[in-house]
Design an enzyme around this catalytic site. Structure first.
Site, PDB file in Angstrom:
ATOM      1  N   SER A   1     -73.974 -31.649 -70.998  1.00  6.97           N
ATOM      2  CA  SER A   1     -74.542 -32.870 -71.564  1.00  6.97           C
ATOM      3  C   SER A   1     -74.978 -32.651 -73.011  1.00  6.97           C
ATOM      4  O   SER A   1     -75.872 -31.853 -73.293  1.00  6.97           O
ATOM      5  CB  SER A   1     -75.750 -33.324 -70.735  1.00  6.97           C
ATOM      6  OG  SER A   1     -76.437 -34.324 -71.464  1.00  6.97           O
TER       7      SER A   1
ATOM      8  N   HIS B   1     -70.162 -34.435 -71.470  1.00  9.09           N
ATOM      9  CA  HIS B   1     -70.973 -35.512 -70.900  1.00  9.09           C
ATOM     10  C   HIS B   1     -71.796 -36.173 -72.000  1.00  9.09           C
ATOM     11  O   HIS B   1     -72.523 -35.513 -72.740  1.00  9.09           O
ATOM     12  CB  HIS B   1     -71.887 -34.926 -69.821  1.00  9.09           C
ATOM     13  CG  HIS B   1     -72.620 -35.931 -69.002  1.00  9.09           C
ATOM     14  ND1 HIS B   1     -72.031 -36.615 -67.953  1.00  9.09           N
ATOM     15  CD2 HIS B   1     -73.894 -36.372 -69.065  1.00  9.09           C
ATOM     16  CE1 HIS B   1     -72.922 -37.425 -67.406  1.00  9.09           C
ATOM     17  NE2 HIS B   1     -74.066 -37.303 -68.055  1.00  9.09           N
TER      18      HIS B   1
ATOM     19  N   ASP C   1     -74.518 -39.076 -72.775  1.00 11.17           N
ATOM     20  CA  ASP C   1     -75.555 -39.898 -72.139  1.00 11.17           C
ATOM     21  C   ASP C   1     -76.002 -41.028 -73.058  1.00 11.17           C
ATOM     22  O   ASP C   1     -76.627 -40.786 -74.096  1.00 11.17           O
ATOM     23  CB  ASP C   1     -76.770 -39.027 -71.813  1.00 11.17           C
ATOM     24  CG  ASP C   1     -76.529 -38.118 -70.616  1.00 11.17           C
ATOM     25  OD1 ASP C   1     -76.166 -38.646 -69.545  1.00 11.17           O
ATOM     26  OD2 ASP C   1     -76.703 -36.897 -70.757  1.00 11.17           O
TER      27      ASP C   1
ATOM     28  N   MET D   1     -78.377 -44.276 -73.498  1.00 14.92           N
ATOM     29  CA  MET D   1     -79.608 -44.865 -72.935  1.00 14.92           C
ATOM     30  C   MET D   1     -80.073 -46.016 -73.814  1.00 14.92           C
ATOM     31  O   MET D   1     -80.053 -45.898 -75.042  1.00 14.92           O
ATOM     32  CB  MET D   1     -80.713 -43.813 -72.890  1.00 14.92           C
ATOM     33  CG  MET D   1     -80.344 -42.578 -72.116  1.00 14.92           C
ATOM     34  SD  MET D   1     -81.692 -41.392 -72.181  1.00 14.92           S
ATOM     35  CE  MET D   1     -80.961 -40.047 -71.233  1.00 14.92           C
TER      36      MET D   1
ATOM     37  N   HIS E   1     -71.690 -41.561 -69.655  1.00 15.50           N
ATOM     38  CA  HIS E   1     -72.627 -41.994 -68.614  1.00 15.50           C
ATOM     39  C   HIS E   1     -73.526 -43.078 -69.208  1.00 15.50           C
ATOM     40  O   HIS E   1     -74.393 -42.790 -70.031  1.00 15.50           O
ATOM     41  CB  HIS E   1     -73.435 -40.755 -68.168  1.00 15.50           C
ATOM     42  CG  HIS E   1     -74.540 -41.040 -67.204  1.00 15.50           C
ATOM     43  ND1 HIS E   1     -75.540 -40.117 -66.928  1.00 15.50           N
ATOM     44  CD2 HIS E   1     -74.819 -42.117 -66.424  1.00 15.50           C
ATOM     45  CE1 HIS E   1     -76.374 -40.619 -66.039  1.00 15.50           C
ATOM     46  NE2 HIS E   1     -75.965 -41.835 -65.723  1.00 15.50           N
TER      47      HIS E   1
ATOM     48  N   MET F   1     -76.417 -45.415 -69.175  1.00  9.95           N
ATOM     49  CA  MET F   1     -77.705 -45.756 -68.571  1.00  9.95           C
ATOM     50  C   MET F   1     -78.229 -46.977 -69.306  1.00  9.95           C
ATOM     51  O   MET F   1     -79.247 -46.939 -70.020  1.00  9.95           O
ATOM     52  CB  MET F   1     -78.662 -44.556 -68.693  1.00  9.95           C
ATOM     53  CG  MET F   1     -78.302 -43.451 -67.716  1.00  9.95           C
ATOM     54  SD  MET F   1     -79.066 -41.874 -68.141  1.00  9.95           S
ATOM     55  CE  MET F   1     -77.862 -41.278 -69.324  1.00  9.95           C
TER      56      MET F   1
ATOM     57  N   MET G   1     -77.266 -38.935 -59.286  1.00  8.27           N
ATOM     58  CA  MET G   1     -78.346 -38.422 -60.130  1.00  8.27           C
ATOM     59  C   MET G   1     -79.241 -37.518 -59.283  1.00  8.27           C
ATOM     60  O   MET G   1     -79.709 -37.921 -58.212  1.00  8.27           O
ATOM     61  CB  MET G   1     -79.190 -39.575 -60.691  1.00  8.27           C
ATOM     62  CG  MET G   1     -78.529 -40.418 -61.767  1.00  8.27           C
ATOM     63  SD  MET G   1     -77.834 -39.502 -63.157  1.00  8.27           S
ATOM     64  CE  MET G   1     -79.265 -38.604 -63.778  1.00  8.27           C
TER      65      MET G   1
ATOM     66  N   PHE H   1     -84.182 -38.497 -69.197  1.00 10.22           N
ATOM     67  CA  PHE H   1     -84.545 -37.320 -69.986  1.00 10.22           C
ATOM     68  C   PHE H   1     -83.802 -36.085 -69.487  1.00 10.22           C
ATOM     69  O   PHE H   1     -83.519 -35.978 -68.290  1.00 10.22           O
ATOM     70  CB  PHE H   1     -86.057 -37.057 -69.881  1.00 10.22           C
ATOM     71  CG  PHE H   1     -86.882 -38.239 -70.292  1.00 10.22           C
ATOM     72  CD1 PHE H   1     -87.188 -38.455 -71.632  1.00 10.22           C
ATOM     73  CD2 PHE H   1     -87.307 -39.166 -69.344  1.00 10.22           C
ATOM     74  CE1 PHE H   1     -87.926 -39.569 -72.012  1.00 10.22           C
ATOM     75  CE2 PHE H   1     -88.042 -40.285 -69.716  1.00 10.22           C
ATOM     76  CZ  PHE H   1     -88.349 -40.487 -71.063  1.00 10.22           C
ATOM     77  N   GLY H   2     -83.505 -35.177 -70.415  1.00 11.15           N
ATOM     78  CA  GLY H   2     -82.990 -33.875 -70.031  1.00 11.15           C
ATOM     79  C   GLY H   2     -84.138 -32.973 -69.614  1.00 11.15           C
ATOM     80  O   GLY H   2     -85.312 -33.315 -69.796  1.00 11.15           O
TER      81      GLY H   2
ATOM     82  N   ASP I   1     -75.724 -34.776 -61.593  1.00  9.53           N
ATOM     83  CA  ASP I   1     -76.314 -34.782 -62.942  1.00  9.53           C
ATOM     84  C   ASP I   1     -77.838 -34.705 -62.861  1.00  9.53           C
ATOM     85  O   ASP I   1     -78.470 -35.594 -62.301  1.00  9.53           O
ATOM     86  CB  ASP I   1     -75.877 -36.078 -63.644  1.00  9.53           C
ATOM     87  CG  ASP I   1     -76.373 -36.184 -65.080  1.00  9.53           C
ATOM     88  OD1 ASP I   1     -76.930 -35.209 -65.610  1.00  9.53           O
ATOM     89  OD2 ASP I   1     -76.185 -37.269 -65.661  1.00  9.53           O
ATOM     90  N   GLY I   2     -78.385 -33.644 -63.469  1.00 10.84           N
ATOM     91  CA  GLY I   2     -79.840 -33.537 -63.612  1.00 10.84           C
ATOM     92  C   GLY I   2     -80.392 -32.256 -62.999  1.00 10.84           C
ATOM     93  O   GLY I   2     -80.267 -32.042 -61.790  1.00 10.84           O
TER      94      GLY I   2
ATOM     95  N   GLY J   1     -77.298 -29.901 -68.987  1.00  6.45           N
ATOM     96  CA  GLY J   1     -77.783 -30.050 -70.360  1.00  6.45           C
ATOM     97  C   GLY J   1     -78.576 -28.830 -70.778  1.00  6.45           C
ATOM     98  O   GLY J   1     -78.072 -27.929 -71.438  1.00  6.45           O
TER      99      GLY J   1
HETATM  100  C1  DX5 Z   1     -80.501 -37.599 -67.575  1.00  5.15           C
HETATM  101  C2  DX5 Z   1     -79.088 -37.452 -68.109  1.00  5.15           C
HETATM  102  C3  DX5 Z   1     -78.555 -36.088 -67.892  1.00  5.15           C
HETATM  103  C4  DX5 Z   1     -79.314 -35.018 -68.620  1.00  5.15           C
HETATM  104  C5  DX5 Z   1     -79.090 -33.720 -67.928  1.00  5.15           C
HETATM  105  O1  DX5 Z   1     -80.889 -38.911 -67.708  1.00  5.15           O
HETATM  106  O2  DX5 Z   1     -78.221 -38.344 -67.446  1.00  5.15           O
HETATM  107  O3  DX5 Z   1     -77.172 -36.018 -68.175  1.00  5.15           O
HETATM  108  O4  DX5 Z   1     -78.958 -34.897 -69.978  1.00  5.15           O
HETATM  109  O5  DX5 Z   1     -79.896 -32.752 -68.524  1.00  5.15           O
HETATM  110  P1  DX5 Z   1     -80.441 -31.515 -67.696  1.00  5.15           P
HETATM  111  O6  DX5 Z   1     -79.258 -30.731 -67.220  1.00  5.15           O
HETATM  112  O7  DX5 Z   1     -81.255 -30.772 -68.717  1.00  5.15           O
HETATM  113  O8  DX5 Z   1     -81.267 -32.036 -66.553  1.00  5.15           O
HETATM  114 ZN    ZN Z   2     -76.012 -38.004 -67.609  1.00  3.72          ZN
END
Ligand code: DX5
Ligand code: ZN
Length: 214
Positions: free
Chosen positions: A7, A32, A34, A36, A65, A67, A136, A142-143, A174-175, A196
C-alpha cells in the site's frame, strides 16, 4: 495464489518515485492505491493527479481501493488516471451490482470490499461478478492499525462462498498484515495480501515483500 500488493499510503510521498521504483524491482505483484474521501472514512488521502503520476512510474497493475461514498460516479475518471483493478465498498454502494458492472464495462477488473463488521453473506448475490473480494482486517481510514483476528474465519467463509459461486475470484486481505500473520492468511485461503506499514517501515522493504510471499 500468493500475491502481494504493497500500500502506497505508507510510502514516502516526498520520494514517491524512488519508492515506486523499489516496488518495480521487488517481487510484489500489484501496487495498492488507497483513495479516501473524508466521508466514507474519516481520512483524506489523494486523488486522480497523484494516481496519474503513480501510473507513469509503475510497471505493475494498480489495485485501486476506493474508500469513497458512491464510487460509481468516478469509474471513468479512475480508469483514465490509470487504475487496472478497482475495488468498491459494499457499504458505500446503494447499487453494488450496477457499480461492479460499470467497472467491468470499462474494461477493468472489479471487486467488492467488506468492512470488518459486514458479514461475508452480504456478497451472496454479487460474488459472481467479482474478480476479487477484499476483506478489511482493520476499520478503513488509516495505515498502521492492529489486525483484527476474526479475519481468518471470514477468509474461510469467503473461500466457501467462492467455491460455490465463483471459484476464480481472488480473496484479498487489507490492514495490519505482517510477516507473522501472512502465512496464516494464505493458509486460510487468501490470494492477495495488502501491506503498508509492514513493507515501508521495514529496514529492507524488498526483503519484507519476499518474506510476506513465503
Ligand atoms: C486502510 C487501507 C490500507 C492500509 C494498510 O484504510 O485500506 O490499505 O494502507 O496499511 P497497513 O498495512 O499499515 O495496515
Ligand atoms: Zn486499502
Amino acid at each position: 495464489m500468493k500475491l502481494i500488493s504493497p500500500s502506497l499510503l505508507s510510502a514516502d510521498f516526498g520520494h514517491l518515485e524512488r519508492d515506486i521504483e523499489m516496488l518495480n524491482q521487488s517481487e510484489c505483484d500489484w501496487l495498492h492505491v488507497d483513495v479516501m474521501d473524508g466521508m466514507f472514512v474519516p481520512n483524506i488521502s489523494f486523488g486522480m493527479p497523484v494516481i496519474k503520476y503513480i501510473k507513469k512510474a509503475a510497471r505493475k497493475p494498480l489495485d485501486v481501493h476506493l474508500m469513497i461514498m458512491d464510487p460509481g460516479r468516478y469509474i471513468e475518471a479512475f480508469k483514465e488516471a490509470g487504475a487496472d483493478i478497482i475495488t468498491v465498498h459494499q457499504e458505500a454502494c446503494i447499487h453494488l451490482d450496477r457499480t461492479l458492472h460499470a467497472i467491468k464495462d470499462a474494461g477493468l477488473r472489479c471487486g467488492a470490499v467488506l468492512n470488518p463488521a459486514t458479514p461475508v453473506a452480504m456478497l451472496e448475490d454479487s460474488v459472481q461478478l467479482c474478480d476479487v473480494v477484499l476483506l478489511m482486517s482493520v476499520n478503513p481510514g488509516f495505515g498502521g492499525q492492529k489486525f483484527i483476528e476474526n479475519t481468518y474465519g471470514k477468509v474461510r467463509q469467503l473461500r466457501d462462498l467462492c467455491n460455490r459461486k465463483n471459484p476464480d475470484c481472488l480473496i484479498e486481505v487489507d490492514g495490519g498484515v505482517n510477516t507473522a500473520n501472512a502465512p496464516l492468511l494464505f493458509e486460510a485461503g487468501a490470494d492477495v495480501l495488502v501491506a503498508g506499514n509492514a513493507v515501508f517501515k521495514s529496514d529492507n522493504p524488498a526483503q519484507t515483500i519476499h518474506d510476506l510471499k513465503q
